[in-house]
Design a protein around this motif. Structure first.
Motif, mmCIF file in Angstrom:
data_model
loop_
_atom_site.group_PDB
_atom_site.id
_atom_site.type_symbol
_atom_site.label_atom_id
_atom_site.label_comp_id
_atom_site.label_asym_id
_atom_site.label_seq_id
_atom_site.Cartn_x
_atom_site.Cartn_y
_atom_site.Cartn_z
ATOM 1 N N LEU A 189 -0.342 -11.720 -2.341
ATOM 2 C CA LEU A 189 -1.326 -10.634 -2.350
ATOM 3 C C LEU A 189 -1.508 -10.113 -3.772
ATOM 4 O O LEU A 189 -0.537 -10.087 -4.518
ATOM 5 C CB LEU A 189 -0.857 -9.490 -1.443
ATOM 6 C CG LEU A 189 -0.890 -9.793 0.060
ATOM 7 C CD1 LEU A 189 -0.171 -8.703 0.822
ATOM 8 C CD2 LEU A 189 -2.309 -9.933 0.568
ATOM 9 N N PRO A 190 -2.654 -9.678 -4.208
ATOM 10 C CA PRO A 190 -3.919 -9.648 -3.468
ATOM 11 C C PRO A 190 -4.467 -11.045 -3.222
ATOM 12 O O PRO A 190 -4.220 -11.945 -4.013
ATOM 13 C CB PRO A 190 -4.841 -8.868 -4.411
ATOM 14 C CG PRO A 190 -4.262 -9.043 -5.754
ATOM 15 C CD PRO A 190 -2.793 -9.166 -5.572
ATOM 16 N N ASN B 290 1.475 -3.455 -7.355
ATOM 17 C CA ASN B 290 0.422 -4.296 -7.923
ATOM 18 C C ASN B 290 0.153 -5.528 -7.090
ATOM 19 O O ASN B 290 -0.993 -5.892 -6.860
ATOM 20 C CB ASN B 290 0.875 -4.801 -9.303
ATOM 21 C CG ASN B 290 0.574 -3.815 -10.367
ATOM 22 O OD1 ASN B 290 0.071 -2.735 -10.064
ATOM 23 N ND2 ASN B 290 0.880 -4.163 -11.592
ATOM 24 N N ALA B 291 1.240 -6.193 -6.724
ATOM 25 C CA ALA B 291 1.091 -7.499 -6.092
ATOM 26 C C ALA B 291 2.320 -7.788 -5.256
ATOM 27 O O ALA B 291 3.313 -7.062 -5.319
ATOM 28 C CB ALA B 291 0.923 -8.577 -7.155
ATOM 29 N N GLY B 292 2.238 -8.839 -4.473
ATOM 30 C CA GLY B 292 3.381 -9.207 -3.654
ATOM 31 C C GLY B 292 3.319 -10.664 -3.273
ATOM 32 O O GLY B 292 2.265 -11.295 -3.351
ATOM 33 N N ALA B 293 4.475 -11.183 -2.872
ATOM 34 C CA ALA B 293 4.518 -12.573 -2.424
ATOM 35 C C ALA B 293 5.604 -12.692 -1.384
ATOM 36 O O ALA B 293 6.600 -11.971 -1.433
ATOM 37 C CB ALA B 293 4.808 -13.504 -3.596
ATOM 38 N N ALA B 294 5.410 -13.570 -0.413
ATOM 39 C CA ALA B 294 6.434 -13.764 0.601
ATOM 40 C C ALA B 294 6.350 -15.183 1.139
ATOM 41 O O ALA B 294 5.275 -15.763 1.226
ATOM 42 C CB ALA B 294 6.249 -12.764 1.734
ATOM 43 N N ILE C 199 7.972 -7.956 -4.463
ATOM 44 C CA ILE C 199 6.894 -6.991 -4.684
ATOM 45 C C ILE C 199 6.932 -6.551 -6.138
ATOM 46 O O ILE C 199 7.977 -6.243 -6.687
ATOM 47 C CB ILE C 199 7.011 -5.786 -3.716
ATOM 48 C CG1 ILE C 199 6.730 -6.250 -2.280
ATOM 49 C CG2 ILE C 199 6.022 -4.686 -4.110
ATOM 50 C CD1 ILE C 199 6.837 -5.167 -1.245
ATOM 51 N N ASP C 200 5.765 -6.577 -6.750
ATOM 52 C CA ASP C 200 5.629 -6.316 -8.174
ATOM 53 C C ASP C 200 5.203 -4.859 -8.400
ATOM 54 O O ASP C 200 4.177 -4.431 -7.887
ATOM 55 C CB ASP C 200 4.584 -7.296 -8.724
ATOM 56 C CG ASP C 200 4.459 -7.218 -10.225
ATOM 57 O OD1 ASP C 200 5.231 -6.460 -10.840
ATOM 58 O OD2 ASP C 200 3.598 -7.909 -10.777
ATOM 59 N N GLN C 201 5.997 -4.154 -9.180
ATOM 60 C CA GLN C 201 5.711 -2.775 -9.593
ATOM 61 C C GLN C 201 5.440 -1.784 -8.458
ATOM 62 O O GLN C 201 4.364 -1.196 -8.390
ATOM 63 C CB GLN C 201 4.514 -2.756 -10.547
ATOM 64 C CG GLN C 201 4.865 -3.211 -11.921
ATOM 65 C CD GLN C 201 3.828 -2.790 -12.940
ATOM 66 O OE1 GLN C 201 3.114 -1.822 -12.744
ATOM 67 N NE2 GLN C 201 3.754 -3.485 -14.036
ATOM 68 N N PRO C 202 6.402 -1.600 -7.554
ATOM 69 C CA PRO C 202 6.245 -0.507 -6.582
ATOM 70 C C PRO C 202 6.483 0.829 -7.298
ATOM 71 O O PRO C 202 7.322 0.901 -8.195
ATOM 72 C CB PRO C 202 7.344 -0.784 -5.562
ATOM 73 C CG PRO C 202 8.370 -1.557 -6.310
ATOM 74 C CD PRO C 202 7.681 -2.304 -7.408
ATOM 75 N N ASN D 63 0.824 -1.207 0.000
ATOM 76 C CA ASN D 63 0.000 0.000 0.000
ATOM 77 C C ASN D 63 0.858 1.257 0.000
ATOM 78 O O ASN D 63 0.551 2.222 -0.684
ATOM 79 C CB ASN D 63 -0.929 0.011 1.211
ATOM 80 C CG ASN D 63 -2.013 -1.035 1.081
ATOM 81 O OD1 ASN D 63 -2.295 -1.492 -0.030
ATOM 82 N ND2 ASN D 63 -2.586 -1.435 2.189
ATOM 83 N N LYS D 64 1.944 1.235 0.769
ATOM 84 C CA LYS D 64 2.839 2.389 0.840
ATOM 85 C C LYS D 64 3.393 2.737 -0.532
ATOM 86 O O LYS D 64 3.516 3.902 -0.879
ATOM 87 C CB LYS D 64 4.014 2.041 1.757
ATOM 88 C CG LYS D 64 4.004 2.723 3.113
ATOM 89 C CD LYS D 64 5.350 2.464 3.751
ATOM 90 C CE LYS D 64 5.350 2.692 5.234
ATOM 91 N NZ LYS D 64 6.625 2.227 5.819
#
Lengths: 96, 516
Positions: free
Chosen positions: B201-202, B181-185, B458-461, B176-177
């Protein structure tokens, strides 16, 4: 003599028939009871399951965290909050 | 003449047991601590046969009294119609049912159903997956272990809900910061491959059935393939040390870019004018240096170790959504060099986690699993030697803890962390975008004796004002790593350390700054 034995045999047969009827009757009654109880057990088991799901829903980490932060003013454990028991006792003896 | 008929009663009894066996209820899924993740509960639906109702209007009013706003809007029309079957209210209690029966209308009935419930909502959405209307698994663990679950066996996962929650929260915060687009961990035990947490995420609430977008359903952590950039330099360095082709004190010139063709060249953001050694190449994350190391290794060695690290196959875990990495299989030296620093090779975050674990746990092969009690059969292969692993641990420690390191904002003062950042230009419409990034971070903690490995992608910060308009891994992910490890270490029973860097037992390397 023969008449007496015949009579006794007749009596015992009647007695056995009656006994058999009684046993069968109570057996069927008990069986019905078992079915009822089993249904009741499964009903209760299902209710327990539902309750467990409810507990899990209420204790989901995200909710607990929210409650702990907002209602109880709790904070997350910091590494500085974790102490060795020996260090604590040392501190205690130094003070006293 | 005996009246007893033993045969019939026995037959009745056996019928009864068969009827009991028919309804096998799907097994539960628990997490590592016994927290209920998925369960099947019974529910009752109220069903009415409107064609036999005597006074539909009165009945309707009384129903509304009992159920308030739970009745459907078209109740009145339906009850006065000649339908044979109408489901009035779903999921009612037995008390309400008795109340309805007391109204005294014919044609009232109840339907028993089983529904799958996920009390954690969207906590572990992608791993657990979903079931269809017949209670058969359609994705995730529900699908892969469908046989066991439908035989009413319970499944115990290695996932820890508490950690999952913390990881999900921190990742969401970071996404969010940076308006990503998306993230994974992923967090995984480095020694036995038990996965503690997977977040993608999402995500979605498993209890809801409709309005799910493809983006929500897609599991970025295990199914998504990304070019993970500089994080792959870890493996190039490990190969170089293990094969003995490059020593760790050997100096390599990185001052000028490598020209591949007229339009293509390999260059660094940070220009270093003097020859540097392997640890410095990793800490400064020099593409030129890594490419030069790779060209001295050659295709054969690179391919051999990529295969040993598991980049040639799917990761076999207890969910169906895994994918096969894709490579640039060109024999040209440029392909070899670009793969060494993570371009032209697409792997999933799960692959990266597994490979990082192999490098840092002493070089032993590992098979990731989601099950709590799984023991992996077969011998462990030694991919790298303990010595190589120790050197890599020391280098990754410096990436986070040295003042020149790219991941220094990941530093925690209580738990020694080691890791490698990676920032990749995203490949969009056939060319590498200059502005859109994918950022990644992989590492382990405590780094001197790794117990857990982690990967965050993290995708596309988007560049933000508070990050000085930067969107690299060091700015986007590294700040979250320290926070994450400070929070989850007490849960994982890792004690905070007050050791000096020299007491960790790591190999010492001196890192010189970018300008002398």
């Amino acid at each position: 003599m023969i008449k007496v034995t015949h009579f006794l045999i007749f009596l015992s047969v009647v007695g056995l028939i009656f006994l058999n009827y009684e046993i069968k009757n109570s057996f069927q009654k008990k069986e019905k009871q078992i079915v009822k109880l089993k249904n009741l057990i499964s009903e209760k088991e299902q209710n327990i399951k539902l309750m467990k799901a409810e507990i899990a829903y209420l204790s989901r980490p995200e909710r607990l965290q929210r409650i702990a932060e907002q209602k109880l003013n709790m904070k997350e454990i910091l590494p500085t909050d974790i102490w060795n028991i020996d260090d604590i006792s040392k501190l205690y003896f130094e003070k006293n | 003449m005996l009246m007893i008929k033993p045969k019939t009663t026995i037959k009745n009894k056996s019928n009864f047991t068969i009827a009991q066996n028919k309804t096998k209820i799907r097994g539960n899924i628990y997490d590592n601590n016994g927290y209920l993740i998925a369960t099947t509960i019974r529910k009752y639906d109220l069903v009415v046969n409107p064609s036999v109702l005597r006074e539909p209007k009165k009945f309707e009013i009384k129903l509304k009294k009992i159920f308030d706003n739970r009745v459907p809007i078209n109740l009145k029309d339906r009850l006065s119609s000649k339908l044979k079957y109408f489901k009035v209210v779903k999921n009612i209690s037995m008390e309400d049912y008795n109340k309805v029966l007391k109204i005294g209308e014919p044609g009232i009935n109840i339907e028993k159903n089983y529904i799958r419930k996920y009390p954690g909502k969207s906590l572990v959405s992608h791993i657990i997956g979903k079931v269809d209307i017949d209670g058969q698994g359609v994705s995730g663990v529900e699908l892969k272990l469908n046989n066991e679950l439908s035989m009413s066996e319970d499944i115990h996962l290695s996932i820890d809900s508490g950690i999952q929650n913390i990881l999900r929260q921190l990742l969401l915060e970071q996404i969010n910061k940076f308006e990503a687009n998306a993230g994974a961990a992923i967090i995984m035990n480095a020694n036995n491959g038990k996965i503690k947490s997977i977040v993608s995420l999402p995500d979605y609430d498993n209890n809801l059935n409709n309005h799910l977008s493809n983006k929500q359903i897609f599991n970025n952590a295990t199914k998504g393939l990304y070019e993970l950039g500089s994080t792959l330099k870890i493996f190039t360095a490990a190969m170089a040390i293990e094969s003995g082709k490059v020593r760790d004190d050997q100096l390599i010139d990185v001052s000028s870019p490598i020209l591949i063709s007229k339009s293509q060249k390999i260059s660094d953001i940070k220009k270093i004018n003097f020859p540097i050694n392997l640890p410095e190449i990793i800490v400064h994350s020099s593409n030129i240096g890594t490419a030069k190391i790779a060209s001295s290794l050659g295709h054969q060695i690179q391919k051999k170790y990529f295969n040993l690290l598991g980049f040639n196959k799917k990761v076999n875990i207890e969910i169906i959504e895994t994918s096969l990495p894709s490579f640039n299989n060109d024999n040209h030296p440029s392909s070899l060099m670009s793969k060494s620093y993570g371009y032209g090779i697409q792997i999933s975050p799960l692959h990266l986690t597994k490979a990082t674990a192999i490098v840092l746990n002493g070089g032993k092969s590992i098979s990731p699993t989601l099950l709590k009690y799984k023991t992996v059969p077969g011998k462990k292969i030694n991919v790298f030697s303990e010595n190589t692993s120790k050197k890599l641990r020391s280098i990754l420690y410096l990436v986070v803890n040295d003042k020149n390191g790219t991941g220094k904002s990941a530093k925690s003062y209580y738990y020694p962390i080691g890791g490698k950042t990676g920032t990749v230009n995203k490949f969009i419409n056939g060319k590498y975008s200059k502005t859109e990034n994918i950022v990644a971070f992989t590492g382990a903690f405590p780094i001197h004796k790794p117990e857990y490995v982690f990967t965050i992608v993290i995708d596309q910060p988007k560049p933000q004002k508070f990050s000085s308009m930067r969107n690299t891994a060091g700015w986007v992910i590294a700040p979250m790593v320290g926070k994450l490890i400070n929070r989850i270490s007490p849960i994982l029973k890792i004690k905070p350390l007050n050791l000096l860097p020299s007491e960790l037992g790591l190999t010492k390397y001196k890192i010189r700054g970018a300008s002398l």
